[in-house]
Write a protein that holds these residues in place. Structure first.
Motif, PDB file in Angstrom:
ATOM      1  N   GLU A 149       0.827  -1.215   0.000  1.00 10.58           N
ATOM      2  CA  GLU A 149       0.000   0.000   0.000  1.00 10.58           C
ATOM      3  C   GLU A 149       0.860   1.263   0.000  1.00 10.58           C
ATOM      4  O   GLU A 149       0.520   2.250  -0.670  1.00 10.58           O
ATOM      5  N   ARG A 150       1.968   1.235   0.724  1.00 15.18           N
ATOM      6  CA  ARG A 150       2.863   2.406   0.755  1.00 15.18           C
ATOM      7  C   ARG A 150       3.505   2.638  -0.609  1.00 15.18           C
ATOM      8  O   ARG A 150       3.616   3.770  -1.074  1.00 15.18           O
ATOM      9  N   TRP A 151       3.908   1.545  -1.267  1.00 20.02           N
ATOM     10  CA  TRP A 151       4.502   1.685  -2.605  1.00 20.02           C
ATOM     11  C   TRP A 151       3.463   2.167  -3.611  1.00 20.02           C
ATOM     12  O   TRP A 151       3.757   2.992  -4.479  1.00 20.02           O
ATOM     13  N   ALA A 152       2.241   1.657  -3.495  1.00 20.13           N
ATOM     14  CA  ALA A 152       1.173   2.053  -4.426  1.00 20.13           C
ATOM     15  C   ALA A 152       0.821   3.529  -4.268  1.00 20.13           C
ATOM     16  O   ALA A 152       0.430   4.194  -5.235  1.00 20.13           O
ATOM     17  N   ALA A 153       0.976   4.039  -3.055  1.00 19.52           N
ATOM     18  CA  ALA A 153       0.614   5.442  -2.788  1.00 19.52           C
ATOM     19  C   ALA A 153       1.696   6.420  -3.233  1.00 19.52           C
ATOM     20  O   ALA A 153       1.444   7.626  -3.326  1.00 19.52           O
ATOM     21  N   LEU A 154       2.901   5.912  -3.520  1.00 20.73           N
ATOM     22  CA  LEU A 154       3.985   6.800  -3.949  1.00 20.73           C
ATOM     23  C   LEU A 154       3.713   7.343  -5.344  1.00 20.73           C
ATOM     24  O   LEU A 154       3.308   6.613  -6.238  1.00 20.73           O
ATOM     25  N   GLY A 155       3.950   8.596  -5.523  1.00 25.50           N
ATOM     26  CA  GLY A 155       3.807   9.195  -6.853  1.00 25.50           C
ATOM     27  C   GLY A 155       5.126   9.100  -7.601  1.00 25.50           C
ATOM     28  O   GLY A 155       5.693   8.015  -7.754  1.00 25.50           O
ATOM     29  N   LYS A 164      14.654   5.313   0.922  1.00 29.75           N
ATOM     30  CA  LYS A 164      15.761   4.481   1.407  1.00 29.75           C
ATOM     31  C   LYS A 164      15.237   3.370   2.317  1.00 29.75           C
ATOM     32  O   LYS A 164      15.610   2.197   2.162  1.00 29.75           O
ATOM     33  N   GLN A 165      14.359   3.720   3.248  1.00 31.48           N
ATOM     34  CA  GLN A 165      13.803   2.730   4.169  1.00 31.48           C
ATOM     35  C   GLN A 165      12.896   1.748   3.445  1.00 31.48           C
ATOM     36  O   GLN A 165      12.907   0.540   3.742  1.00 31.48           O
ATOM     37  N   LEU A 166      12.111   2.231   2.495  1.00 32.50           N
ATOM     38  CA  LEU A 166      11.231   1.348   1.727  1.00 32.50           C
ATOM     39  C   LEU A 166      12.033   0.358   0.885  1.00 32.50           C
ATOM     40  O   LEU A 166      11.671  -0.813   0.770  1.00 32.50           O
ATOM     41  N   LEU A 167      13.120   0.824   0.293  1.00 31.64           N
ATOM     42  CA  LEU A 167      13.965  -0.058  -0.517  1.00 31.64           C
ATOM     43  C   LEU A 167      14.613  -1.129   0.355  1.00 31.64           C
ATOM     44  O   LEU A 167      14.744  -2.285  -0.057  1.00 31.64           O
ATOM     45  N   ARG A 168      15.029  -0.747   1.548  1.00 29.55           N
ATOM     46  CA  ARG A 168      15.616  -1.737   2.459  1.00 29.55           C
ATOM     47  C   ARG A 168      14.602  -2.806   2.848  1.00 29.55           C
ATOM     48  O   ARG A 168      14.953  -3.972   3.013  1.00 29.55           O
ATOM     49  N   ALA A 169      13.359  -2.401   2.997  1.00 27.19           N
ATOM     50  CA  ALA A 169      12.305  -3.356   3.359  1.00 27.19           C
ATOM     51  C   ALA A 169      11.916  -4.254   2.194  1.00 27.19           C
ATOM     52  O   ALA A 169      11.294  -5.304   2.387  1.00 27.19           O
ATOM     53  N   GLY A 170      12.292  -3.862   0.970  1.00 27.78           N
ATOM     54  CA  GLY A 170      12.005  -4.670  -0.212  1.00 27.78           C
ATOM     55  C   GLY A 170      10.872  -4.108  -1.044  1.00 27.78           C
ATOM     56  O   GLY A 170       9.864  -3.645  -0.507  1.00 27.78           O
ATOM     57  N   VAL A 171      11.033  -4.153  -2.352  1.00 28.32           N
ATOM     58  CA  VAL A 171      10.029  -3.636  -3.274  1.00 28.32           C
ATOM     59  C   VAL A 171       9.093  -4.773  -3.685  1.00 28.32           C
ATOM     60  O   VAL A 171       9.559  -5.830  -4.107  1.00 28.32           O
ATOM     61  N   PRO A 172       7.776  -4.590  -3.579  1.00 33.06           N
ATOM     62  CA  PRO A 172       6.839  -5.629  -4.049  1.00 33.06           C
ATOM     63  C   PRO A 172       7.076  -5.924  -5.528  1.00 33.06           C
ATOM     64  O   PRO A 172       7.467  -5.042  -6.301  1.00 33.06           O
ATOM     65  N   ARG A 173       6.829  -7.160  -5.905  1.00 38.63           N
ATOM     66  CA  ARG A 173       7.154  -7.604  -7.268  1.00 38.63           C
ATOM     67  C   ARG A 173       6.515  -6.727  -8.336  1.00 38.63           C
ATOM     68  O   ARG A 173       7.142  -6.384  -9.337  1.00 38.63           O
ATOM     69  N   GLU A 174       5.260  -6.325  -8.129  1.00 35.77           N
ATOM     70  CA  GLU A 174       4.568  -5.559  -9.169  1.00 35.77           C
ATOM     71  C   GLU A 174       5.155  -4.163  -9.360  1.00 35.77           C
ATOM     72  O   GLU A 174       4.971  -3.543 -10.413  1.00 35.77           O
ATOM     73  N   HIS A 175       5.876  -3.647  -8.373  1.00 39.19           N
ATOM     74  CA  HIS A 175       6.487  -2.315  -8.479  1.00 39.19           C
ATOM     75  C   HIS A 175       7.977  -2.374  -8.832  1.00 39.19           C
ATOM     76  O   HIS A 175       8.556  -1.354  -9.198  1.00 39.19           O
TER      77      HIS A 175
END
Length: 473
Positions: A149-155, A164-175
């Motif tokens: 949901e956080r990745w989907a909300a990013l513009g 940086k923190q989101l990338l460390r946590a891992g990017v969902p496959r679709e993104h």
């Protein structure tokens, strides 16, 4: 319209509004109940994976305890292990609820249970798959869904502490394809030009590169456990071939080095597009890794092995003392880790999470994860007392890592502090020492050759030189 009609419509409207409100409440309750049931199913399925994993581990320990003894018990144990290793592609019936079944291949085409020749390794691999699946099911609602949901909300993507923190946590496959293209563009936009990739391919068609033969040989060695590189009808080998040939013309100083095939293959599996995979390879080799990392001498790669040894001694002194006493040289294991950024070592979901952060932060991430891998397995390694036994364990122990969240926390929390300045200083110091050692070796070689030349091609009495032998009829 009369007052009676108006009142009737209003009454009907109130009734309909009340009905809609009641239906909405029922729908919400049903949706909440469905979510709760799905979570319960995920929990039960995860527990089932854990029970099966413990069953397989129990079989393995029983096998070790019994050794090669003959008898009905050992034969029964052998049958149980064979049954456990037989892959059932459709373990659930068609009418059952399957939230996330374990399939033969993962979402990037890698075999979930590698077909090891040694039965014990196959058993360990299946135990690990069950553990990974269990962690995935338990983390889905609590961790993975909010992350999606956080990745989907990013513009529009832009460098920031949050990214940086989101990338460390891992990017969902679709993104991931979109995010990786952005990360690569940040690094190579000064190198990119319109039509550059096609220009390099055309150059390869007009003239055969000296590295072309080696590239062709390595294509068949690229991820033999991945269906995209082993199926005869797959287009991936041909596309990988073109990416590597284009890079050999892009960077003549390197041309081709074993290991580049795996870096490019990972990029191709994620990005799918040839040109995007090519620029990802350029980004890694020319902007992230130090110069000479993939040169003929592999100078910077050798330097980083010494840096890693220093960092391990600092962060994990007990483990390094244990390995030192048993004369275990970790570079036999870790050299390839750093050279191909764990491409051969970690299961795909953990590997790509490492790459998510690596493409943004650089090589410091590789060192963090190398240290974290040893910390993750430290207690198991400390139990091993024999050097040969330790080497055998180190050959496959990275594949036993199944908790990506735990590994990430070790890498980015437990390994702190980890200043870039320290890494830079260690690299400079070890590079100076290594260059001095190589210079000394060159001097010794030159002196030896000079001495041999001064002695002349003397042949001991009674012996015949090769030249004389060839001259004979």
């Amino acid at each position: 319209m009369g007052e009676d009609d108006m009142e009737a419509y209003q009454t009907q409207n109130r009734f309909l509004n009340s009905e809609i409100h009641q239906v909405t409440k029922i729908w919400r309750k049903v949706a909440e109940k469905e979510k709760a049931l799905l979570m319960k199913c995920a929990y039960l399925q995860a527990k089932n994976c854990q029970v099966e994993s413990k069953y397989l581990a129990g079989l393995r320990r029983l096998q070790e305890a019994m050794g090669v003894e003959a008898g009905e018990c050992s034969e029964l144990l052998r049958q149980l292990i064979q049954e456990a290793l037989q892959w059932e592609a459709s373990e659930a019936s068609a009418d059952s609820v399957v939230l996330s079944p374990i399939s033969e291949y993962d979402e990037y085409g890698f075999l979930t249970v590698p077909n090891y020749e040694v039965e014990d390794l196959r058993l360990l691999a299946k135990i690990q798959v069950l553990e990974v699946h269990s962690h995935h099911l338990l983390a889905h609602e609590a961790v993975e869904q909010p992350l999606r949901e956080r990745w989907a909300a990013l513009g529009e993507l832009a460098p920031s502490p949050e990214i940086k923190q989101l990338l460390r946590a891992g990017v969902p496959r679709e993104h991931r394809p979109r995010v990786w293209k952005w990360l690569v563009r940040l690094r190579v936009q000064h190198l990119q030009g319109p039509g550059r990739y096609q220009e390099l391919l055309s150059r390869g068609q007009a003239c055969k590169h000296p590295a072309a033969r080696q590239i062709e040989l390595d294509l068949n060695r690229t991820f033999p456990s991945n269906k995209h590189f082993t199926y005869p009808a797959s287009s991936f080998p041909d596309r990988l071939h073109r990416v590597l040939l284009a890079f050999s013309w892009q960077n003549p100083a390197i041309g081709y080095c074993q290991g580049l095939n795996r870096l490019a293959a990972i990029a191709l599996l994620v990005l799918d597009e040839e040109e995007s995979a090519f620029w990802c390879l350029v980004a890694i080799v020319e902007t992230i890794m130090p110069a000479d990392y993939y040169s003929k001498t592999l100078l910077a790669s050798q330097v980083d092995q010494r840096v890693l040894q220093d960092l391990l001694s600092e962060k994990l002194p007990k483990l390094m003392a244990h390995l030192g006493q048993r004369r275990v040289d970790l570079s036999f294991i870790t050299f390839n880790w750093l050279l191909v950024v764990f491409a051969d070592s970690l299961i795909s979901n953990i590997l790509l999470q490492v790459w998510d952060a690596f493409l943004y932060e650089g090589t410091k991430v590789v060192f963090r994860y190398a240290l974290a891998i040893f910390k993750y397995n430290e207690e198991e390694i400390l139990k091993l007392q024999d050097g040969l036994e330790i080497y055998q364990y180190l050959r496959f122990f990275t594949k036993t890592i199944c908790d990506s969240r735990k590994l990430m926390n070790i890498a980015f929390n437990d390994m702190n502090p980890f200043p870039k300045k320290q890494l830079r200083q260690l690299r400079m110091a070890h590079r100076e020492r290594l260059e001095a050692e190589l210079h000394e070796l060159e001097q010794l070689k030159a002196k030896y050759l000079e001495t041999r030349a001064a002695q002349g091609p003397a042949v001991p009495e009674g012996c015949t030189s090769e030249d004389e032998g060839e001259a004979e009829p």
